[in-house]
Design a protein around this motif. Structure first.
Motif, PDB file in Angstrom:
ATOM      1  N   VAL A 152      32.630  46.299  27.476  1.00 21.14           N
ATOM      2  CA  VAL A 152      33.758  47.001  26.842  1.00 21.14           C
ATOM      3  C   VAL A 152      33.563  48.513  26.901  1.00 21.14           C
ATOM      4  O   VAL A 152      34.520  49.259  27.074  1.00 21.14           O
ATOM      5  CB  VAL A 152      33.936  46.519  25.388  1.00 21.14           C
ATOM      6  N   ARG A 153      32.315  48.961  26.814  1.00 23.56           N
ATOM      7  CA  ARG A 153      32.078  50.400  26.815  1.00 23.56           C
ATOM      8  C   ARG A 153      32.428  51.049  28.149  1.00 23.56           C
ATOM      9  O   ARG A 153      32.521  52.259  28.246  1.00 23.56           O
ATOM     10  CB  ARG A 153      30.664  50.739  26.397  1.00 23.56           C
ATOM     11  N   PHE A 169      36.623  53.751  32.821  1.00 20.63           N
ATOM     12  CA  PHE A 169      36.973  53.385  34.194  1.00 20.63           C
ATOM     13  C   PHE A 169      38.474  53.475  34.439  1.00 20.63           C
ATOM     14  O   PHE A 169      38.929  54.178  35.344  1.00 20.63           O
ATOM     15  CB  PHE A 169      36.479  51.974  34.520  1.00 20.63           C
ATOM     16  N   PHE A 170      39.270  52.772  33.618  1.00 23.45           N
ATOM     17  CA  PHE A 170      40.714  52.745  33.861  1.00 23.45           C
ATOM     18  C   PHE A 170      41.377  54.084  33.559  1.00 23.45           C
ATOM     19  O   PHE A 170      42.278  54.527  34.268  1.00 23.45           O
ATOM     20  CB  PHE A 170      41.375  51.600  33.091  1.00 23.45           C
ATOM     21  N   TRP A 171      40.938  54.740  32.510  1.00 22.68           N
ATOM     22  CA  TRP A 171      41.471  56.061  32.215  1.00 22.68           C
ATOM     23  C   TRP A 171      41.025  57.047  33.294  1.00 22.68           C
ATOM     24  O   TRP A 171      41.770  57.936  33.690  1.00 22.68           O
ATOM     25  CB  TRP A 171      41.016  56.504  30.838  1.00 22.68           C
ATOM     26  N   GLY A 172      39.815  56.872  33.802  1.00 25.20           N
ATOM     27  CA  GLY A 172      39.326  57.714  34.891  1.00 25.20           C
ATOM     28  C   GLY A 172      40.165  57.560  36.146  1.00 25.20           C
ATOM     29  O   GLY A 172      40.413  58.535  36.860  1.00 25.20           O
ATOM     30  N   LEU A 173      40.602  56.331  36.439  1.00 32.06           N
ATOM     31  CA  LEU A 173      41.517  56.127  37.571  1.00 32.06           C
ATOM     32  C   LEU A 173      42.802  56.912  37.362  1.00 32.06           C
ATOM     33  O   LEU A 173      43.324  57.534  38.285  1.00 32.06           O
ATOM     34  CB  LEU A 173      41.836  54.640  37.751  1.00 32.06           C
ATOM     35  N   ASN A 174      43.295  56.892  36.141  1.00 32.22           N
ATOM     36  CA  ASN A 174      44.512  57.634  35.827  1.00 32.22           C
ATOM     37  C   ASN A 174      44.302  59.138  35.983  1.00 32.22           C
ATOM     38  O   ASN A 174      45.165  59.841  36.518  1.00 32.22           O
ATOM     39  CB  ASN A 174      44.969  57.304  34.405  1.00 32.22           C
ATOM     40  N   ASN A 231      36.013  60.067  25.581  1.00 28.09           N
ATOM     41  CA  ASN A 231      35.025  59.130  26.100  1.00 28.09           C
ATOM     42  C   ASN A 231      33.622  59.418  25.568  1.00 28.09           C
ATOM     43  O   ASN A 231      32.845  58.475  25.369  1.00 28.09           O
ATOM     44  CB  ASN A 231      35.051  59.099  27.623  1.00 28.09           C
ATOM     45  N   ILE A 232      33.288  60.663  25.310  1.00 28.33           N
ATOM     46  CA  ILE A 232      32.012  60.967  24.656  1.00 28.33           C
ATOM     47  C   ILE A 232      31.990  60.361  23.258  1.00 28.33           C
ATOM     48  O   ILE A 232      31.008  59.710  22.859  1.00 28.33           O
ATOM     49  CB  ILE A 232      31.753  62.488  24.617  1.00 28.33           C
ATOM     50  N   LEU A 233      33.080  60.542  22.514  1.00 29.98           N
ATOM     51  CA  LEU A 233      33.153  59.965  21.168  1.00 29.98           C
ATOM     52  C   LEU A 233      33.084  58.435  21.214  1.00 29.98           C
ATOM     53  O   LEU A 233      32.414  57.814  20.377  1.00 29.98           O
ATOM     54  CB  LEU A 233      34.422  60.431  20.460  1.00 29.98           C
ATOM     55  N   LEU A 234      33.768  57.834  22.182  1.00 28.78           N
ATOM     56  CA  LEU A 234      33.710  56.374  22.310  1.00 28.78           C
ATOM     57  C   LEU A 234      32.297  55.894  22.621  1.00 28.78           C
ATOM     58  O   LEU A 234      31.834  54.894  22.058  1.00 28.78           O
ATOM     59  CB  LEU A 234      34.665  55.898  23.404  1.00 28.78           C
ATOM     60  N   GLN A 235      31.610  56.586  23.512  1.00 25.40           N
ATOM     61  CA  GLN A 235      30.247  56.174  23.853  1.00 25.40           C
ATOM     62  C   GLN A 235      29.308  56.336  22.656  1.00 25.40           C
ATOM     63  O   GLN A 235      28.421  55.501  22.442  1.00 25.40           O
ATOM     64  CB  GLN A 235      29.738  56.946  25.069  1.00 25.40           C
ATOM     65  N   LEU A 236      29.518  57.378  21.872  1.00 25.92           N
ATOM     66  CA  LEU A 236      28.730  57.527  20.651  1.00 25.92           C
ATOM     67  C   LEU A 236      29.037  56.398  19.672  1.00 25.92           C
ATOM     68  O   LEU A 236      28.137  55.868  19.011  1.00 25.92           O
ATOM     69  CB  LEU A 236      28.995  58.888  20.014  1.00 25.92           C
ATOM     70  N   PHE A 237      30.306  56.020  19.578  1.00 23.33           N
ATOM     71  CA  PHE A 237      30.693  54.908  18.721  1.00 23.33           C
ATOM     72  C   PHE A 237      30.045  53.611  19.189  1.00 23.33           C
ATOM     73  O   PHE A 237      29.474  52.859  18.397  1.00 23.33           O
ATOM     74  CB  PHE A 237      32.217  54.760  18.700  1.00 23.33           C
ATOM     75  N   TYR A 238      30.117  53.341  20.495  1.00 27.45           N
ATOM     76  CA  TYR A 238      29.519  52.122  21.030  1.00 27.45           C
ATOM     77  C   TYR A 238      28.001  52.110  20.863  1.00 27.45           C
ATOM     78  O   TYR A 238      27.388  51.045  20.778  1.00 27.45           O
ATOM     79  CB  TYR A 238      29.868  51.947  22.507  1.00 27.45           C
ATOM     80  N   THR A 293      29.502  47.634  15.957  1.00 22.26           N
ATOM     81  CA  THR A 293      29.374  47.713  17.415  1.00 22.26           C
ATOM     82  C   THR A 293      28.408  46.699  17.995  1.00 22.26           C
ATOM     83  O   THR A 293      28.420  46.469  19.202  1.00 22.26           O
ATOM     84  CB  THR A 293      28.951  49.130  17.842  1.00 22.26           C
ATOM     85  N   GLN A 294      27.576  46.072  17.185  1.00 20.81           N
ATOM     86  CA  GLN A 294      26.664  45.062  17.722  1.00 20.81           C
ATOM     87  C   GLN A 294      27.411  43.833  18.221  1.00 20.81           C
ATOM     88  O   GLN A 294      26.882  43.070  19.016  1.00 20.81           O
ATOM     89  CB  GLN A 294      25.627  44.667  16.677  1.00 20.81           C
ATOM     90  N   TYR A 295      28.652  43.654  17.771  1.00 19.48           N
ATOM     91  CA  TYR A 295      29.442  42.489  18.183  1.00 19.48           C
ATOM     92  C   TYR A 295      30.334  42.772  19.390  1.00 19.48           C
ATOM     93  O   TYR A 295      31.019  41.884  19.861  1.00 19.48           O
ATOM     94  CB  TYR A 295      30.303  41.996  17.014  1.00 19.48           C
ATOM     95  N   ILE A 296      30.342  43.992  19.867  1.00 16.60           N
ATOM     96  CA  ILE A 296      31.182  44.364  21.009  1.00 16.60           C
ATOM     97  C   ILE A 296      30.413  44.048  22.293  1.00 16.60           C
ATOM     98  O   ILE A 296      29.257  44.450  22.441  1.00 16.60           O
ATOM     99  CB  ILE A 296      31.545  45.864  20.952  1.00 16.60           C
ATOM    100  N   PRO A 297      31.042  43.323  23.230  1.00 16.70           N
ATOM    101  CA  PRO A 297      30.349  43.016  24.494  1.00 16.70           C
ATOM    102  C   PRO A 297      29.985  44.294  25.252  1.00 16.70           C
ATOM    103  O   PRO A 297      30.647  45.327  25.126  1.00 16.70           O
ATOM    104  CB  PRO A 297      31.384  42.211  25.282  1.00 16.70           C
ATOM    105  N   TRP A 298      28.949  44.231  26.080  1.00 15.08           N
ATOM    106  CA  TRP A 298      28.436  45.393  26.783  1.00 15.08           C
ATOM    107  C   TRP A 298      29.458  45.998  27.736  1.00 15.08           C
ATOM    108  O   TRP A 298      29.494  47.200  27.938  1.00 15.08           O
ATOM    109  CB  TRP A 298      27.163  45.044  27.557  1.00 15.08           C
TER     110      TRP A 298
END
Length: 111
Positions: free
Chosen positions: A57-58, A63-68, A33-40, A50-55
């Motif tokens: 999505v990050r 959230f869902f993995w955190g639930l898991n 998730n740190i790597l994903l946030q850096l990517f986003y 990443t400018q085309y990715i909706p806000w």
């Protein structure tokens, strides 16, 4: 008395193994998730993709993995017993298959 100690040891060993697996899961969750946030944030591609990715999505993956991870924590540290249903089902199935095997054995003897 030794059999009881061996059984207790096996239970504790399994508990420690479950907790160790949970800590590995947590470490992977945090790292990815740190790597994903850096990517986003556009660190890796200067924001070209990443400018085309909706806000929103990050936040979906953490959230869902955190639930898991949370449910895994409940299981690993025995906060909630998920295994009662599974254990009862497993015991029922074992008895059922043993009875079938016994019936098959009796039928083959009678022939």
């Amino acid at each position: 008395m030794a059999a009881i100690d061996q059984e207790k040891y096996e239970r504790v060993k399994k508990q420690v193994e479950n907790e160790k697996i949970w800590y590995s899961h947590l470490f992977i969750y945090i790292t990815v998730n740190i790597l994903l946030q850096l990517f986003y944030a556009g660190i890796f591609d200067d924001g070209e993709f990443t400018q085309y990715i909706p806000w929103w999505v990050r936040f979906t993956t953490p959230f869902f993995w955190g639930l898991n991870v949370f449910v895994h924590w409940l299981y690993a540290f025995k906060k909630v017993r998920f295994t009662n249903f599974y254990n009862r089902w497993e015991e029922r199935k074992i008895r059922e298959y043993m009875e079938e095997e016994e019936e098959d054995f009796i039928r083959t003897i009678r022939k």
